[in-house]
Write an enzyme that holds these catalytic residues in place. Structure first.
Site, PDB file in Angstrom:
ATOM      1  N   VAL A   1      14.551  20.125  -5.924  1.00 38.28           N
ATOM      2  CA  VAL A   1      13.827  19.649  -4.725  1.00 38.28           C
ATOM      3  C   VAL A   1      14.465  20.192  -3.554  1.00 38.28           C
ATOM      4  O   VAL A   1      15.570  19.885  -3.588  1.00 38.28           O
ATOM      5  CB  VAL A   1      13.304  17.977  -4.743  1.00 38.28           C
ATOM      6  CG1 VAL A   1      12.413  17.813  -5.843  1.00 38.28           C
ATOM      7  CG2 VAL A   1      14.667  17.353  -4.751  1.00 38.28           C
TER       8      VAL A   1
ATOM      9  N   ILE B   1      18.853  18.724  -6.688  1.00 41.90           N
ATOM     10  CA  ILE B   1      18.317  18.573  -5.153  1.00 41.90           C
ATOM     11  C   ILE B   1      19.157  19.596  -4.570  1.00 41.90           C
ATOM     12  O   ILE B   1      20.370  20.033  -4.660  1.00 41.90           O
ATOM     13  CB  ILE B   1      18.681  17.227  -4.509  1.00 41.90           C
ATOM     14  CG1 ILE B   1      17.831  17.289  -3.306  1.00 41.90           C
ATOM     15  CG2 ILE B   1      20.121  16.851  -4.705  1.00 41.90           C
ATOM     16  CD1 ILE B   1      17.702  15.719  -2.653  1.00 41.90           C
ATOM     17  N   LYS B   2      18.442  20.191  -3.581  1.00 41.72           N
ATOM     18  CA  LYS B   2      18.977  21.496  -2.700  1.00 41.72           C
ATOM     19  C   LYS B   2      18.723  21.258  -1.255  1.00 41.72           C
ATOM     20  O   LYS B   2      17.894  21.642  -0.736  1.00 41.72           O
ATOM     21  CB  LYS B   2      18.212  22.871  -3.213  1.00 41.72           C
ATOM     22  CG  LYS B   2      18.756  23.957  -2.262  1.00 41.72           C
ATOM     23  CD  LYS B   2      17.894  25.302  -2.781  1.00 41.72           C
ATOM     24  CE  LYS B   2      18.411  26.512  -1.740  1.00 41.72           C
ATOM     25  NZ  LYS B   2      17.996  27.747  -2.012  1.00 41.72           N
ATOM     26  N   PRO B   3      19.535  20.441  -0.733  1.00 41.84           N
ATOM     27  CA  PRO B   3      19.207  19.946   0.593  1.00 41.84           C
ATOM     28  C   PRO B   3      20.059  20.632   1.678  1.00 41.84           C
ATOM     29  O   PRO B   3      21.031  21.670   1.256  1.00 41.84           O
ATOM     30  CB  PRO B   3      20.084  18.498   0.635  1.00 41.84           C
ATOM     31  CG  PRO B   3      21.151  18.690  -0.349  1.00 41.84           C
ATOM     32  CD  PRO B   3      20.684  19.696  -1.156  1.00 41.84           C
TER      33      PRO B   3
ATOM     34  N   LEU C   1      22.772  21.032  -4.538  1.00 37.70           N
ATOM     35  CA  LEU C   1      23.160  22.359  -4.433  1.00 37.70           C
ATOM     36  C   LEU C   1      22.869  22.787  -2.938  1.00 37.70           C
ATOM     37  O   LEU C   1      21.669  22.919  -2.482  1.00 37.70           O
ATOM     38  CB  LEU C   1      22.241  23.361  -5.115  1.00 37.70           C
ATOM     39  CG  LEU C   1      22.431  23.279  -6.639  1.00 37.70           C
ATOM     40  CD1 LEU C   1      21.255  23.857  -7.621  1.00 37.70           C
ATOM     41  CD2 LEU C   1      23.951  23.979  -7.111  1.00 37.70           C
TER      42      LEU C   1
END
Lengths: 382, 382, 382, 382
Positions: B221, B263-265, B305
């Site tokens: 996400v 998660i890729k924030p 990530l």
């Protein structure tokens, strides 16, 4: 949640409080010290200088005042009276009302305490021990209860944001050398009401309503939206709509029987600090009010008892709007729109009472009850 | 939701994407026209004037470029590559990666559309037909998927409120003579992000993640918080924390296996229009980032990530913070913190490629992959 | 919500309660009448027949018992002690602990009352006047507080549905002739816990935690999931996960500083009425527990203090799991996992004390404190 | 969200669809293959054996059928017609209706896909690209749109719980040796509807409604509660009430103008597998229906268009209840209660059409339209 008998009784009581159309509820649940202060002020305005009383004497006077007005409440214009617990449990005055066909109720909310995350807003206390208190109130003759929560309301132009917790390094070792968290979890928004405040209001009122019905009392939820700030009418209406809709979301979650409950909201209106405050018309207030109610109060709820003290005018206009809307209009489907006033009904009577004129006191209460009743029915401005 | 076999496989794949520590994901899922534009710009910067190609030729070039870089991705520094559906389904390049021990994934989100209530914010499309698309992607060799949503972010000082719907009377009879509703339901707040936007982001990502796992793909996400406006670091961090926490609330509601997701924030950071933008240090960014992650990403999630293109520096600092925190500090309990970069890895390689130098292209990709890997591991600034 | 100074202090206190690793919290917050009963039972088991005391004498004995054990609590194995308000405010025993390097805390929850919509579940009282009580507790030396809520838990095979409100016509006229509502709003599901119960638990604990931090006390939220019914381990784990995740959702909404808070949950376990109760292994409990914690307790929270009285075995196993998990496993990222026991620590000491042997009492408390400490550290089964 | 002009137009169109009282909406939005099948079945029932057509011929027949009935729809009994996109965009038949004073609308929902966490329930597709599709539909003459979602509904006695993910150890090393999570996140409850399903239904319908209004079309939300299972009437009513209330919660969140929207719900009723199915009376259905609507549909919504095909009887009874309730009853405040039927209106006309008798076809459609209209108005049972 309630036995079949209770459901029947709750529905009947809620219905009686708003019918026949025009009848409203007289709010006399001021705290004792507030009551004392009001009486003293009335005496001083009447020129009386001897207004220092012992606690015993003050209590006697409170009781005497209540007895005087309660014995005059006209049941053709007033359906119920909200009592302070002292009046109910110490003075035992509920029978004075019920004997005359008026339904006694009781104030259920307790103190305010600041909401930790947004300290200019409030949590309202009163849920601890509530079931027992409501059962006791029912034993004294009460058939409904009321819980007030204030809701802050400002425009969307916020003040300066609060200073966040700073990110200084932690020099000591007592936290295992860990860094201090950088950001505060304090809400940086000072726009009122916060989402959290609306959620706590709704949850508190829903818990109250469920417990009140558990004890056999019709709950009246009272969301009282502030108008001291700078919101305009549209903003005030938006806040009313969100607040009331959320209250019913939580009442559904708590299994409250909507048909056996009532609501006592404020009127949407511009804040005292907004330039439109002096220009807004009663028609505009009425249109905003009818829109808010039609969007947020379920049809299952038998009635709306407005709280605003100086609102006979608004009350008349909103009822005119409801009564004159054509079939098919949402406004033709609004529930009973009546009043739950205190000061508006008793300010003038009290002036007579402090002079010792009981007959004039009673006549004045009857007069003002009829004025409010007429406002609902005919829209005539007092 | 997923068979026992699938759960095992999802967990293993998610784990592989962030381990051994230091490896990250190479993002190559630009839309074809964006890819074309990037290649043309690189050519023109290299002095080449003949950059007008037929659609056929452009597609050939996209494929050639991907083939060149994919054959060079170093599996000791890169764990996975995100493919555009064209690359996966038309060019069939997933095996080129998986044969070399690199996990192929696919972009799952589609277009943006304005959020009706707050038209400067977005709904992200891509859920219709998603299960079939993800199953097809798995058939082509993909083992993970990625869904990006942008999140607007400004300070709490809003612009002027929008004009509310006016309360003019309805002159015609086609509404049964009913009054027009007074107030707009438009949110008068222009403070970004709105609560509604955060809710739609979270719901969209959670539905994506659940469907992706249904098809056997690890969902990544990607909440990408805007930094073009005037938020300061504290505000950006607060928005990140709320957004990410809400995403995991909805992922739990949808039954997503957290252990098989990533998660890729973005990094919390001051907006371009905030005066602190030029003064903020990488250490401050890192502290805010570590705090946000420790508060909002569940421990069950194997890795984070980061997406920011120019963030090698931040990446190093936040990993230093995590690696050097004493036991007992929340930062010592953070999951793997790595990268999912595109431009940072391929900008320099592309300069070589447009000149036709494939060997230099590959060498440059290897070099930049190692730079990012080293940033994670040692905190060395590139 | 809290000043910078307070935030620093809250974080430091929370950290101290769970470090150095192995130390736990001794729970001595039984209600006075429960304490009396426990002492009487211990006396009778010791063969003493003269166990009827005056209220005055009973209070003296409670105080004497607390003084005896408090003066023996070993600070190398015990970090804090939870006091009943009587012990704090009437006996003033906090200094006895703090002088010896042990942090005193206070019980904050009050009585249970049935949840109106689901009367086998509970609302927990104690929020009214909480800020004042917590400030007073701090004035007496307390530095943390604890609030327990019970959570019902059964399998998904419900009992017979409750009888709905019947749809008999309303014969009377006192409701304006309106029909009785057909359906009850009573939840027809008897599956525990209900969604409403989980929501009220979470909201109550979050309000408590925010107010506790407002007063400068570290909040310990105690969700105590019932195991008297027929849930199996998977169901118990699912309920723990949902309950704890929801608690942190509401704590975030109320702005609670997670780094300055702790949690005291039960262990997931099969219910007494489930056939697997006797077969479940400590390894299975530990695996379920570690999974639940990794999914639901944010990394920012410094520690988890399990409550189960007979759980030294589980405590050892879950710590073994955490300590032996490889880097990259979610279990390697769990916060400190320690204990907050009462009976487990004091049952044997009390047997000595009722015989008048203070030295044996103290030695026994030290022994049991070390047993629990060792369980955390080494996983050795007592 | 909508300009002032649009708001006015949306409100007027919604009002027209349910007034003058008695008029309803004719649903003709069957998918082309369903339409084909229905026509073939009617032919075969009429004794015709030559029912195999080419795709071209089938399209011609669909168009011819629609042209025939559309040219006969009586505007005094039918206010609007719901078109399939093929009818709107390929056959361009909207003007045939609007020229005769009937409002054309369009089906907006697309396919069903299983809800990942509860695969016997559904997500409904159709949101991707919706704004463009709705704008195009408006360009073709549509003024409203409709989105259907099915909702599973069973009693609270669930089937056997699903097998949880087993806790076998992970023998391999590809997950870094980490333990497999013990518990599945699969919902162990098989009680329909799940909370998640209701939430996704509400969110989907609210997004649809907001986008539809953005394009200038009145949204009709259609929650269609299953009655194939074993729910009794009280359970079905409870599910309707929760579902509809939640839909309006999310519509408020998305800023939908309630006054410019409609709802097309099912009637609460016992499931086919419940013993009371054959005994329930139309009066009981009507009482449950009126209760549900009064509790869950805001007064601001101008009308309710029931969907059930065989429900002329229920429709009459619920209107009788509404029309005969005394002032003060919630049922006297219900919005317009009308119909949106397909098969009930066209089953008999089709029998004539397949025989080639266009005049009888049209006469039959007029007859059945009047039957439904009369049911609303007078409560006469067809």
């Amino acid at each position: 949640l309630y036995s079949r008998f209770d459901a029947h009784e709750l529905i009947a009581a809620a219905h009686s409080l708003v019918s026949p159309r025009g009848r409203g509820v007289y709010a006399t649940d001021e705290a004792p010290d507030v009551m004392d202060g009001t009486l003293v002020m009335a005496m001083e305005e009447a020129g009386n200088r001897h207004t220092r009383f012992t606690e015993e004497k003050r209590r006697e006077r409170r009781k005497a005042w209540k007895e005087c007005v309660y014995s005059a409440v006209p049941s053709d214009h007033i359906s119920g009276v909200i009592l302070h617990p002292e009046t109910l449990h110490t003075f035992h005055l509920a029978p004075l009302l019920s004997d005359r066909g008026i339904i006694p109720g009781v104030r259920a909310n307790a103190e305010l305490t600041p909401l930790p995350r947004s300290e200019d807003e409030f949590l309202v206390e009163g849920l601890d021990g509530l079931l027992g208190r409501m059962q006791a109130a029912r034993g004294e003759g009460a058939r409904f209860s009321k819980f007030r929560v204030p809701i802050m309301c400002g425009s969307v132009t916020p003040g300066p944001p609060p200073v966040p917790v700073e990110s200084t390094e932690n020099e000591g070792g007592d936290e295992g050398g860990q860094k201090k968290p950088y950001t505060s979890t304090v809400d940086t928004s000072t726009i009122f009401p916060t989402q959290l405040a609306l959620e706590t209001v709704a949850e508190t009122l829903a818990r109250f309503a469920a417990i009140s019905q558990q004890a056999g009392l019709v709950p009246i939820v009272e969301p009282d939206v502030d108008f001291s700030r700078d919101a305009d009418l549209a903003r005030s209406a938006e806040v009313h709509e969100r607040a009331i809709a959320l209250i019913y979301e939580r009442m559904r979650a708590h299994g409250v029987l909507l048909e056996g409950s009532l609501i006592k909201p404020s009127f949407p209106q511009p804040g005292l600090q907004h330039p439109s405050r002096d220009k807004v018309t009663a028609e505009e207030i009425a249109l905003a009010t009818a829109t808010v109610i039609s969007r947020s109060v379920p049809s299952a709820v038998p009635g709306v008892l407005f709280l605003s003290e100086t609102a006979t005018n608004y009350l008349a206009k909103v009822n005119q709007l409801a009564l004159n809307s054509p079939p098919g209009s949402p406004f033709a489907r609004l529930p009973a729109l009546s009043f739950s006033f205190g000061r508006a009904l008793q300010a003038e009577p009290m002036k007579h009472w402090v002079k010792g004129d009981e007959e004039a006191t009673k006549a004045s209460l009857v007069k003002w009850s009829k004025i409010c009743y007429d406002a609902v029915l005919s829209g005539a401005v007092a």
